[in-house]
Design an enzyme around this catalytic site. Sequence first.
Site, PDB file in Angstrom:
ATOM      1  N   ASP A 103       0.836  -1.204   0.000  1.00 35.37           N
ATOM      2  CA  ASP A 103       0.000   0.000   0.000  1.00 35.37           C
ATOM      3  C   ASP A 103       0.871   1.255   0.000  1.00 35.37           C
ATOM      4  OD1 ASP A 103      -2.682  -1.318   2.081  1.00 35.37           O
ATOM      5  OD2 ASP A 103      -2.340  -1.369  -0.074  1.00 35.37           O
ATOM      6  N   ASP A 111       3.897   1.443  -1.250  1.00 34.50           N
ATOM      7  CA  ASP A 111       4.471   1.588  -2.590  1.00 34.50           C
ATOM      8  C   ASP A 111       3.456   2.163  -3.564  1.00 34.50           C
ATOM      9  OD1 ASP A 111       6.808   0.647  -1.679  1.00 34.50           O
ATOM     10  OD2 ASP A 111       6.548  -1.397  -2.399  1.00 34.50           O
ATOM     11  N   LYS A 122      -8.527  19.960  19.141  1.00 29.56           N
ATOM     12  CA  LYS A 122      -7.293  19.474  18.534  1.00 29.56           C
ATOM     13  C   LYS A 122      -7.079  20.290  17.261  1.00 29.56           C
ATOM     14  CE  LYS A 122      -4.834  15.261  17.439  1.00 29.56           C
ATOM     15  NZ  LYS A 122      -4.230  15.613  16.160  1.00 29.56           N
ATOM     16  N   LYS A 178     -11.308  11.954  17.906  1.00 31.45           N
ATOM     17  CA  LYS A 178     -11.426  12.545  16.575  1.00 31.45           C
ATOM     18  C   LYS A 178     -12.891  12.719  16.179  1.00 31.45           C
ATOM     19  CE  LYS A 178      -7.372  12.938  14.730  1.00 31.45           C
ATOM     20  NZ  LYS A 178      -6.940  12.098  13.767  1.00 31.45           N
ATOM     21  N   CYS A 196      -2.681 -17.427  -2.358  1.00 27.51           N
ATOM     22  CA  CYS A 196      -2.129 -18.132  -3.502  1.00 27.51           C
ATOM     23  C   CYS A 196      -1.238 -19.236  -2.962  1.00 27.51           C
ATOM     24  CB  CYS A 196      -1.329 -17.138  -4.343  1.00 27.51           C
ATOM     25  SG  CYS A 196      -0.057 -17.906  -5.345  1.00 27.51           S
ATOM     26  N   CYS A 225       5.354 -18.369  -7.309  1.00 28.23           N
ATOM     27  CA  CYS A 225       4.563 -17.191  -7.661  1.00 28.23           C
ATOM     28  C   CYS A 225       5.473 -15.970  -7.724  1.00 28.23           C
ATOM     29  CB  CYS A 225       3.469 -16.966  -6.620  1.00 28.23           C
ATOM     30  SG  CYS A 225       2.533 -15.458  -6.928  1.00 28.23           S
TER      31      CYS A 225
HETATM   32  S1  IVH Z   1      -1.144  17.551  23.319  1.00 26.34           S
HETATM   33  C1  IVH Z   1       1.640  14.383  24.540  1.00 26.34           C
HETATM   34  N1  IVH Z   1      -3.050  19.190  22.595  1.00 26.34           N
HETATM   35  O1  IVH Z   1      -1.826  16.650  17.879  1.00 26.34           O
HETATM   36  C2  IVH Z   1       0.762  15.486  24.190  1.00 26.34           C
HETATM   37  N2  IVH Z   1      -1.753  18.162  20.922  1.00 26.34           N
HETATM   38  O2  IVH Z   1      -1.862  13.804  17.532  1.00 26.34           O
HETATM   39  C3  IVH Z   1       0.776  15.778  22.752  1.00 26.34           C
HETATM   40  N3  IVH Z   1      -2.337  18.798  18.660  1.00 26.34           N
HETATM   41  O3  IVH Z   1       1.640  16.266  17.996  1.00 26.34           O
HETATM   42  C4  IVH Z   1       0.271  17.079  22.415  1.00 26.34           C
HETATM   43  N4  IVH Z   1      -3.933  20.203  19.186  1.00 26.34           N
HETATM   44  O4  IVH Z   1       0.731  18.517  17.203  1.00 26.34           O
HETATM   45  C5  IVH Z   1      -2.073  18.379  22.187  1.00 26.34           C
HETATM   46  N5  IVH Z   1      -4.725  20.691  22.056  1.00 26.34           N
HETATM   47  C6  IVH Z   1      -3.761  19.879  21.678  1.00 26.34           C
HETATM   48  C7  IVH Z   1      -3.452  19.698  20.324  1.00 26.34           C
HETATM   49  C8  IVH Z   1      -2.441  18.800  19.983  1.00 26.34           C
HETATM   50  C9  IVH Z   1      -3.252  19.657  18.202  1.00 26.34           C
HETATM   51  C10 IVH Z   1      -1.431  17.991  17.839  1.00 26.34           C
HETATM   52  C11 IVH Z   1       0.007  18.013  18.276  1.00 26.34           C
HETATM   53  C12 IVH Z   1       0.370  16.576  18.496  1.00 26.34           C
HETATM   54  C13 IVH Z   1      -0.698  15.862  17.719  1.00 26.34           C
HETATM   55  C14 IVH Z   1      -0.930  14.477  18.276  1.00 26.34           C
END
Ligand code: IVH
Length: 679
Positions: free
Chosen positions: A40, A42, A123, A319, A429, A435
């Site tokens: 995947d 590649d 995030k 997420k 296979c 193969c």
């Molecule tokens: S905490 C160990 N807080 O998400 C703690 N990260 O998927 C790590 N990120 O590398 C960071 N918003 O670049 C934290 N409110 C937030 C965030 C955040 C975005 C990013 C960050 C991290 C990545 C991890």
Amino acid sequence: MAAGLTQAEAAERLAWLAEAIARHDRLYHDQDEPEISDSDYDALVRENAALEAQFPKLVRADSPSRRLGAAPTSALAKVAHARPMLSLENAFSAEAVAEFVARIRRFLSLSPDEQVAVTAEPKIDGLSCSLRYEGGELVLAATRGDGSVGEDVTANARTIGDIPQRIAGAPDVLELRGEVYMSKVDFAALNERQQAAGGKIFANPRNAAAGSLRQKDPGVTAARPLRFLAHGWGELSAPLAATQLEAMQAIARLGLPVSDLFKRCCGFDEMLDHYAAIETCRADLPYDIDGVVYKVDRLDWQERLGQVARAPRWGLAHKFPAEKAETTLEAIDIQVGRTGKMTPVGRLKPVGVGGVIVANVTLHNRDEIARLGLRVGDRIRIQRAGDVIPQVIENLTAKEKRPAYLFPDHCPECGSEAVSTEGEVDVRCTGGLVCPAQRIERLKHFVSRGALDIDGLGEKTIVEFAELGWLQSPADIFRLHRHRAELLQREGWKEKSVDNLLASIEARREPDPARFLFALGIRHVGIVTAKDLMRAFGTVEALRNAATGDSAQAELSCVEGVGPVVAEALVDFFHEPHNREVLDDLLSKVRPQPFVSQARQTEWSGKTIVFTGSLETMSRDEAKAQAERLGARAAGSVSAKTDLVVAGPGAGSKLKKAAELKVPVIGEDEWARIVAEAG
Ligand code: IVH
């Protein structure tokens, strides 16, 4: 592959590919946690190359095709982080969030009436950056890089208005971490300016921010509207506070922007409420976010929880749901992997999903096609979550009366019969080394980056050499020098390229033993398991002796990280005469190095510790993690190999056994003292 794309679509796709490939490189190379198979991977690289051939003007400065060669990633200097920059585990459901909270409770051995306060904040979809202040002066700004080593972007960060050059009242050493991002409005305006000037069009604000920060010329960064939002810290000469909330308030008082959607939640319900609140205002926020980050509020608990691999146990990224789209399934292709596994791949009418063009989906296996009732020509709904390969979630025309798709009963590559083992979903296979696809895939795996990492032996070259009869098994790689003269006669090969290839092969005559074991391509033996096995056995020969001995299953299964499935795969592999021949042949050509542990060196390194009875101030998992941090191994049962038993109240037979074997026994207090002293 995405055919018939417009220039703008191709630019978007190339931006996505550059980012996805770089990310998979990091996962594979630096984190030993690949998310996708080599084939995947590649396919992504090939798609990138084909698009670049079609649109030469769109080749990006950060194109994987430039990076995958010998060229350095960028001209920015590398800097080691004083504290690693961790990533976060992802969760996609409320259940996974509940499990996160439950896991924390278990790990800390909390009583049911004890509250776990957790902070929740958006995030941000940007790139993380660490800002180091010494004596209140900004002395270094670095990108995350692989988490241990990043790129020095100090001069560029100085051009960002949100980042203070000086902080009054800061501790002597203050590392602040956060996200560099571009607002949605600024991103749109930048792309308009870029378009007018014939410059690069960015696929999304995140790419624009990354491209703008990682510039050799700070003048370029200065002209880009970058912002910064703090979300944590690294090295500190004095603690900021006792909780995440208070620490973030302290950071705000120092003059850095922090999220105004940051909230301390008491328990699971409040966490989910805040998640919903953030999701509701997502579209109105000035910047892109892709979820909510939870962090355990008490910093002493964060400390105890520590980390697994590269993510803290005290943090989680919840997420937002995946983006979805509808399109037509135009073809189903079958890819044959190195173990003969036949994986169906859906070719789609290209469609945009959350900002990227998707032209391929994994269909997983025969059962998945049957479950969805998929046939060529069906309208389907697909989804894409983060950078994960898109998947089909629904067949919109399943009810139309057309014959079902017939999964091939013969290998499309070699014509051998294809079979599925009882209880397994995969069709394989049966051609084995007959193969060509399997042979090529095995060789590709052997030389791949996580395995022996032989430069210059790409798929095209492997196929060419296999067709010439020079390459059948991995040991043949180390005989290629015999074909030097012939190779020089071939089109496309020059003295320099031949010498480079042979030199990179020679450089692998004494490989790392775990990489070597992983390179053998034994089922279920990934690089992490390979490391566990080499830590336990030291050499491949010792492992082979164990796997062919009378009590093989038992001996293998007691290795930390090895369960019965892996043990069985090892026994099968080493019993197969052909594999033994290949291995002997290989070991006559290469000499794997002795295993060197990367755990910390302490007086407990390499020792085996058994925890028994009920531990009162910590969970068994925490105790185990503490032992591992000291370089020791936590085992489940007492034997002559045990160096120490830590016993809590109620310890029974293990304590008796320890006394019989004269293994020292200590209590939980004593253990806490050892950990504190070593820490
Ligand atoms: S905490 C160990 N807080 O998400 C703690 N990260 O998927 C790590 N990120 O590398 C960071 N918003 O670049 C934290 N409110 C937030 C965030 C955040 C975005 C990013 C960050 C991290 C990545 C991890």
